[in-house]
Design a protein around this motif. Structure first.
Motif, short mmCIF file in Angstrom:
data_model
loop_
_atom_site.label_atom_id
_atom_site.label_comp_id
_atom_site.label_asym_id
_atom_site.label_seq_id
_atom_site.Cartn_x
_atom_site.Cartn_y
_atom_site.Cartn_z
N ALA A 1 0.85 -1.65 0.24
CA ALA A 1 -0.13 0.28 0.23
C ALA A 1 1.10 1.11 0.22
CB ALA A 1 -0.92 -0.11 1.32
N ASP A 2 1.79 1.00 0.85
CA ASP A 2 2.99 2.31 0.63
C ASP A 2 3.03 3.22 -1.02
OD1 ASP A 2 2.63 2.28 3.09
OD2 ASP A 2 4.63 1.49 3.94
N PHE A 3 3.89 1.07 -1.39
CA PHE A 3 3.99 1.37 -3.10
C PHE A 3 3.21 1.51 -3.78
CE2 PHE A 3 5.74 -0.82 -6.92
CZ PHE A 3 6.54 0.50 -7.53
N GLU A 4 2.12 1.68 -3.44
CA GLU A 4 0.73 2.09 -4.24
C GLU A 4 0.50 3.56 -4.45
OE1 GLU A 4 -3.36 1.33 -5.26
OE2 GLU A 4 -2.66 -0.20 -3.82
N GLU A 5 1.20 4.54 -3.33
CA GLU A 5 0.62 5.81 -2.87
C GLU A 5 1.73 6.31 -3.30
OE1 GLU A 5 -0.17 7.27 1.30
OE2 GLU A 5 -2.06 5.84 0.68
N LEU B 1 3.69 11.79 -18.76
CA LEU B 1 4.97 10.95 -18.23
C LEU B 1 3.92 9.47 -18.07
CD1 LEU B 1 8.12 11.05 -18.39
CD2 LEU B 1 7.26 11.48 -15.76
N GLY B 2 5.60 7.98 -19.29
CA GLY B 2 4.87 6.87 -19.29
C GLY B 2 5.63 6.99 -17.91
N ILE B 3 5.99 5.75 -16.95
CA ILE B 3 6.32 5.27 -15.77
C ILE B 3 6.66 3.77 -16.39
CG2 ILE B 3 5.93 5.18 -13.43
CD1 ILE B 3 4.30 7.20 -12.89
N ILE B 4 7.84 3.34 -15.64
CA ILE B 4 8.22 1.46 -15.61
C ILE B 4 8.27 1.53 -14.29
CG2 ILE B 4 10.06 0.45 -16.15
CD1 ILE B 4 10.76 2.77 -18.43
N VAL B 5 7.38 0.43 -14.18
CA VAL B 5 7.56 -0.42 -12.64
C VAL B 5 9.13 -0.82 -12.68
CG1 VAL B 5 6.32 -1.66 -10.99
CG2 VAL B 5 5.49 0.42 -11.47
N VAL C 1 0.88 -5.89 -8.32
CA VAL C 1 0.11 -5.47 -9.93
C VAL C 1 -0.85 -5.96 -10.33
CG1 VAL C 1 1.20 -7.11 -12.76
CG2 VAL C 1 2.67 -6.93 -10.43
N GLU C 2 -1.88 -5.96 -10.42
CA GLU C 2 -3.71 -5.72 -10.48
C GLU C 2 -3.44 -4.13 -10.55
OE1 GLU C 2 -6.50 -9.79 -10.85
OE2 GLU C 2 -5.63 -9.10 -8.86
N ARG C 3 -3.00 -3.63 -9.28
CA ARG C 3 -3.64 -2.35 -9.08
C ARG C 3 -2.59 -1.58 -9.72
NH1 ARG C 3 -2.87 -4.77 -3.80
NH2 ARG C 3 -1.35 -3.87 -3.21
N LEU C 4 -1.39 -1.71 -9.84
CA LEU C 4 -0.57 -0.92 -11.01
C LEU C 4 -1.01 -0.72 -11.96
CD1 LEU C 4 3.32 -2.12 -10.20
CD2 LEU C 4 1.67 -0.31 -8.83
N ALA C 5 -1.87 -1.54 -12.50
CA ALA C 5 -2.85 -2.02 -13.95
C ALA C 5 -3.63 -1.26 -13.76
CB ALA C 5 -3.70 -2.99 -14.00
N GLU C 6 -4.09 -0.22 -12.99
CA GLU C 6 -5.20 0.92 -12.67
C GLU C 6 -4.36 2.52 -12.72
OE1 GLU C 6 -6.36 0.64 -9.02
OE2 GLU C 6 -8.01 -1.57 -9.20
N GLU D 1 6.41 -16.00 -15.52
CA GLU D 1 5.38 -17.00 -15.96
C GLU D 1 3.76 -16.27 -15.82
OE1 GLU D 1 8.17 -19.74 -15.80
OE2 GLU D 1 7.59 -18.80 -14.83
N ASP D 2 3.03 -16.41 -14.77
CA ASP D 2 2.05 -15.40 -14.07
C ASP D 2 1.78 -14.20 -14.55
OD1 ASP D 2 -0.34 -16.34 -13.55
OD2 ASP D 2 0.13 -16.04 -11.01
N VAL D 3 2.27 -13.35 -14.02
CA VAL D 3 2.72 -11.93 -14.58
C VAL D 3 2.75 -11.94 -15.70
CG1 VAL D 3 3.81 -9.27 -14.12
CG2 VAL D 3 3.25 -11.28 -12.07
N CYS D 4 3.52 -12.02 -16.62
CA CYS D 4 3.89 -12.10 -17.86
C CYS D 4 2.54 -12.52 -19.30
CB CYS D 4 4.53 -12.97 -18.74
SG CYS D 4 6.49 -12.00 -18.23
N SER D 5 2.51 -13.95 -18.19
CA SER D 5 1.16 -13.95 -19.49
C SER D 5 -0.25 -13.10 -19.15
CB SER D 5 0.76 -15.65 -18.98
OG SER D 5 0.27 -15.79 -17.87
N HIS D 6 -0.23 -13.04 -17.90
CA HIS D 6 -1.49 -12.09 -17.03
C HIS D 6 -1.72 -10.54 -18.06
CE1 HIS D 6 -2.56 -15.62 -15.34
NE2 HIS D 6 -4.14 -15.42 -15.82
N PHE D 7 -0.43 -10.22 -17.77
CA PHE D 7 -0.33 -8.34 -18.14
C PHE D 7 -0.40 -8.07 -19.43
CE2 PHE D 7 -1.05 -9.46 -13.20
CZ PHE D 7 -2.11 -9.06 -13.35
N SER D 8 0.75 -8.41 -20.13
CA SER D 8 1.21 -8.24 -21.07
C SER D 8 0.82 -7.49 -22.11
CB SER D 8 2.21 -9.50 -21.66
OG SER D 8 1.37 -10.61 -22.65
#
Length: 319
Positions: free
Chosen positions: A125-129, A141-145, A160-165, A185-192
């Motif tokens: 939650a700290d990181f999301e803020e 400005l584009g952000i790369i996490v 990662v789901e919250r960052l996608a918002e 693989e889990d994150v790549c396959s779902h968020f690419s």
């Protein structure tokens, strides 16, 4: 934001920051300009690469705020629009991150790279803020996490789901610990389809496949062998994943094995092996700022032998 995602595809190249061999190790502006000219003149244009100014291999952790901005300004100026530019914006302070975001937009970079703050064990939650503060400060400005799980909190799937918002989070520089849960693989396959995934785990032959969908790749070789990165992207685009894997095993692995040997037995940091390889093809060089120690004498021979073995062009004769 789709345009920014497309711009990020290709090799993701962290430019080392050169310093003068003086007690204060001032920034070597002429050498930095030579690095950028070499990369662009060798074909690393917007079709093949994004250049990262002041990332980990660029000594961000040893530079002042003003030096970090100076490095980004020089890279933007020398690249002259030929290639997209990202700026390292890792910090332990949300207030400083916002200042970095504003400065990046003013300088004219396309992206900033952020990671979860280190030293303290911050919550997700700290990181999301933290990320939202940068995103709100500069919405265009584009952000790369960057998931730097080895220095700070490992990002979960739900994070990662919250960052996608967040609309202007366009890139995910993804590395993950290796377990049976197949987090990479889990994150790549779902968020690419949502992010441009930058493979930081050296799984290029796998991650580039359509089922995982990575479209960008962290490539240290480009700093001393830009043609290697260009070939990598060409092979990815034609779907020649067997050749991509061969390149990693036969030409990539010797570099990384030497890097890990140095890391375990001599010094730690980032960018020091890139710099020595660059010196051995005739580019200006320097050590990294301490506490990373100078490897140029202790590992000169081993590095030259590695480069000769893998077929690096422009390699000079070892003295």
């Amino acid at each position: 934001m789709d345009q920014l995602k497309k711009m990020l595809e290709g090799c993701y190249v962290t430019i080392p920051t050169p310093f003068h061999d003086t007690p204060d190790m001032e920034l070597n502006v002429q050498a930095l300009r030579a690095y950028v000219r070499f990369l662009v003149d060798s074909g690393l244009n917007g079709n093949y690469a994004t250049l990262l100014a002041g990332g980990a291999a660029g000594d961000f952790s040893t530079m002042s705020f003003e030096e970090r901005l100076q490095v980004a300004e020089i890279v933007v100026d020398e690249a002259a629009g030929a290639v997209p530019i990202a700026m390292g914006a890792q910090t332990t302070s949300t207030l400083e991150l916002v200042r970095l975001a504003h400065a990046a937009k003013r300088i004219g970079v396309d992206f900033i790279q952020v990671s979860c703050p280190f030293y303290f064990a911050h919550t997700e939650a700290d990181f999301e803020e933290y990320v939202r503060a940068a995103a709100d400060a500069e919405p265009e400005l584009g952000i790369i996490v960057y998931n730097t799980f080895w220095t700070s909190r490992d990002l979960s799937y739900s994070m990662v789901e919250r960052l996608a918002e967040i609309p202007n989070v366009v890139g995910l520089k993804w590395a993950a610990p290796r377990t049976d849960a197949m987090e990479f693989e889990d994150v790549c396959s779902h968020f690419s389809s949502r992010f441009t995934i930058i493979d930081n785990n050296l799984f290029f032959g796998l991650s580039a496949m359509p089922s995982l969908g990575a479209r960008a790749f962290e490539v240290h070789h480009c700093n001393f062998w830009p043609e290697w990165g260009i070939k990598l992207i060409d092979e990815v685009r034609t779907g020649n994943y067997a050749e991509v894997t061969r390149m990693l095993v036969e030409e990539g692995m010797p570099f990384y094995k030497l890097w890990m040997d140095i890391e375990r037995n001599y010094t730690s940091g980032d960018g020091y092996l890139d710099k020595l390889c660059m010196e051995l093809i005739g580019l200006p060089s320097s050590r990294c700022r301490p506490p990373t120690r100078d490897i140029r004498r202790t590992h000169h021979t081993a590095t030259h032998e590695m480069m000769k073995k893998i077929g690096v062009p422009r390699l000079r004769n070892s003295p």
